[in-house]
Design a protein around this motif. Structure first.
Motif, PDB file in Angstrom:
ATOM      1  N   LEU A 114       0.835  -1.194   0.000  1.00 26.97           N
ATOM      2  CA  LEU A 114       0.000   0.000   0.000  1.00 26.97           C
ATOM      3  C   LEU A 114       0.875   1.251   0.000  1.00 26.97           C
ATOM      4  O   LEU A 114       1.900   1.315   0.676  1.00 26.97           O
ATOM      5  CB  LEU A 114      -0.908   0.016   1.226  1.00 26.97           C
ATOM      6  N   GLY A 115       0.452   2.231  -0.786  1.00 23.82           N
ATOM      7  CA  GLY A 115       1.236   3.441  -0.941  1.00 23.82           C
ATOM      8  C   GLY A 115       2.035   3.471  -2.228  1.00 23.82           C
ATOM      9  O   GLY A 115       2.713   4.457  -2.516  1.00 23.82           O
ATOM     10  N   LEU A 122      -4.422   6.155  -2.106  1.00 23.75           N
ATOM     11  CA  LEU A 122      -5.171   5.839  -0.886  1.00 23.75           C
ATOM     12  C   LEU A 122      -4.460   6.288   0.379  1.00 23.75           C
ATOM     13  O   LEU A 122      -5.075   6.409   1.434  1.00 23.75           O
ATOM     14  CB  LEU A 122      -5.419   4.328  -0.805  1.00 23.75           C
ATOM     15  N   GLY A 123      -3.158   6.529   0.302  1.00 22.34           N
ATOM     16  CA  GLY A 123      -2.373   6.898   1.471  1.00 22.34           C
ATOM     17  C   GLY A 123      -0.982   6.308   1.372  1.00 22.34           C
ATOM     18  O   GLY A 123      -0.685   5.509   0.480  1.00 22.34           O
ATOM     19  N   ASP A 124      -0.118   6.712   2.300  1.00 17.77           N
ATOM     20  CA  ASP A 124       1.269   6.270   2.275  1.00 17.77           C
ATOM     21  C   ASP A 124       1.687   5.816   3.675  1.00 17.77           C
ATOM     22  O   ASP A 124       2.324   6.566   4.421  1.00 17.77           O
ATOM     23  CB  ASP A 124       2.178   7.404   1.792  1.00 17.77           C
ATOM     24  N   PRO A 125       1.343   4.583   4.070  1.00 22.02           N
ATOM     25  CA  PRO A 125       1.669   4.129   5.420  1.00 22.02           C
ATOM     26  C   PRO A 125       3.158   3.951   5.671  1.00 22.02           C
ATOM     27  O   PRO A 125       3.562   3.757   6.821  1.00 22.02           O
ATOM     28  CB  PRO A 125       0.935   2.788   5.519  1.00 22.02           C
ATOM     29  N   GLU A 126       4.002   4.035   4.624  1.00 13.30           N
ATOM     30  CA  GLU A 126       5.443   3.895   4.819  1.00 13.30           C
ATOM     31  C   GLU A 126       6.164   5.241   4.871  1.00 13.30           C
ATOM     32  O   GLU A 126       7.386   5.292   4.929  1.00 13.30           O
ATOM     33  CB  GLU A 126       6.043   3.011   3.724  1.00 13.30           C
ATOM     34  N   ASP A 127       5.408   6.335   4.907  1.00  7.47           N
ATOM     35  CA  ASP A 127       6.013   7.652   5.083  1.00  7.47           C
ATOM     36  C   ASP A 127       6.588   7.738   6.493  1.00  7.47           C
ATOM     37  O   ASP A 127       5.879   7.532   7.486  1.00  7.47           O
ATOM     38  CB  ASP A 127       4.959   8.738   4.863  1.00  7.47           C
TER      39      ASP A 127
END
Length: 387
Positions: A114-115, A122-127
């Motif tokens: 994801l990302g 949808l979003g960047d959970p690894e930011d």
């Protein structure tokens, strides 16, 4: 119960994307010769702010011919510097590495986390936040949850064996694989890290990652908890993580207790960070030798046949074909391709050509999509190799 969507033929991931408000992109046909398939697995993760993201992520699989069960390898992609770059490709395939492991007898899974790709909107959970005070742990946990979901799906397939399997990752994927090696994974035998790290930027601070001391402590912490041996491959001219940093991380990991085989390879191209993606001719033979001692002796490296002494690669009239168009148009396009390049035929008018990384395997694969007879290499780079 896990909801799995199996996608065959042309990728239909655009249905999921439309449901999530993500633009879809056209997909190429799946590669039949390595039994490429695509599934979408649901997952729920949190970013560094605690925000919840629940969405499907894509897993591409490859496997050899036959029923198996085949040992598993999960390949983990890296992270581009900018959000615009992380949109592409729409789906991570890591085809060259996947083909190498299929030739070695492995079933392969490649999650697009994801990302990235079509889930980037949808979003960047690894930011991880700012370069001065990055927060690595939330990003790692989000990746580990998707890695676990991939593993759980794959070990449920009748053609997969997880009694002895591998984890491989490049860049941010190598960072994730190093974290995973400190957790319990039934059957995991070895983890391989290609140029792993976070916070690199070859334009703004070439060779120097964000908060290198924090990264070194993180590697040491994982070394204390390491459950399986690791292989690390870095290069002298990595523009994301220079050799002083990768060497220091290796020392910290090993001193903390991690079992590590560290290789600092010579410079590769203008940026050694691209070795995994563009240097298969260098790392695949190295991995062949290293994996022999780990009970995987089947070779994965594809070597070209010996050149014909009298062969002239530029002589299109020497092609054992009757179709004038192939000689006048298609083969001329092959000759105009940059090296490395390969041209394959079945001797009955069907052909395939490719250039770039793993050109021989891809040329053979394209030939086999059309072929009636057995596809063989006709030319590799500047040599005629047809027998």
């Amino acid at each position: 119960m896990m909801r799995v969507i199996v996608i065959g033929g042309l990728l239909l991931w655009h249905v999921l994307c439309l449901a999530q408000g993500v633009p879809a992109e056209a997909e190429l046909p799946l590669m039949r010769d390595v039994h490429e398939t695509v599934v979408a697995l649901p997952v729920t993760v949190r970013d560094r702010h605690g925000a919840v993201l629940s969405a499907p992520f894509t897993v591409t699989t490859f496997r050899p011919d036959g029923d198996g069960p085949f040992p598993l390898v999960i390949l983990n992609h890296g992270r581009a510097v900018t959000a615009e770059q992380r949109v592409l490709p729409a789906r991570q395939r890591l085809e060259s590495a996947a083909r190498y492991f299929v030739r070695k007898g492995f079933a392969v899974a490649v999650p697009t986390r994801l990302g990235y790709g079509q889930s980037a909107a949808l979003g960047d959970p690894e930011d991880a936040g700012s370069c001065e005070r990055p927060q690595w742990q939330p990003a790692v946990e989000a990746g580990l949850q998707q890695l676990r979901a991939t593993f759980d799906y794959m070990r449920g397939q009748p053609w997969v064996s997880t009694t002895s399997w591998l984890l491989v990752g490049q860049s941010a994927g190598g960072f994730l694989v190093t974290a995973a090696s400190s957790r319990d994974w039934p059957g995991l035998k070895l983890a391989i890290n290609f140029a792993g790290g976070r916070g690199g930027d070859p334009d703004r601070h070439p060779g120097v990652p964000c908060s290198p001391g924090t990264l070194q402590q993180q590697f040491a912490d994982w070394g204390k908890q390491a459950r399986v041996p690791m292989l690390w491959l870095y290069t002298e001219n990595d523009q994301f993580f220079g050799p002083a940093y990768s060497s220091a991380w290796a020392v910290a990991y090993r001193v903390a207790g991690g079992r590590l085989d560290f290789h600092l390879l010579p410079a590769f191209g203008s940026n050694g960070h691209t070795l995994f993606a563009a240097g298969n001719d260098l790392w695949q033979p190295l991995l062949d030798r290293l994996l022999v001692s780990s009970a995987w002796p089947q070779p994965g490296t594809l070597w070209p046949p010996p050149a014909l002494p009298a062969g002239n690669v530029a002589d299109s009239e020497a092609l054992p074909l009757t179709q004038a168009r192939v000689k006048a148009v298609d083969y001329q396009r092959f000759l105009a391709r940059p090296l490395p390049r390969a041209f394959a035929m079945d001797g009955m008018g069907h052909w395939g050509q490719a250039s770039g990384d793993d050109a021989m395997s891809r040329a053979l694969a394209l030939c086999r999509q059309r072929a009636v007879g057995e596809c063989r290499l006709y030319a590799v780079n500047e040599q005629v190799v047809w027998r």
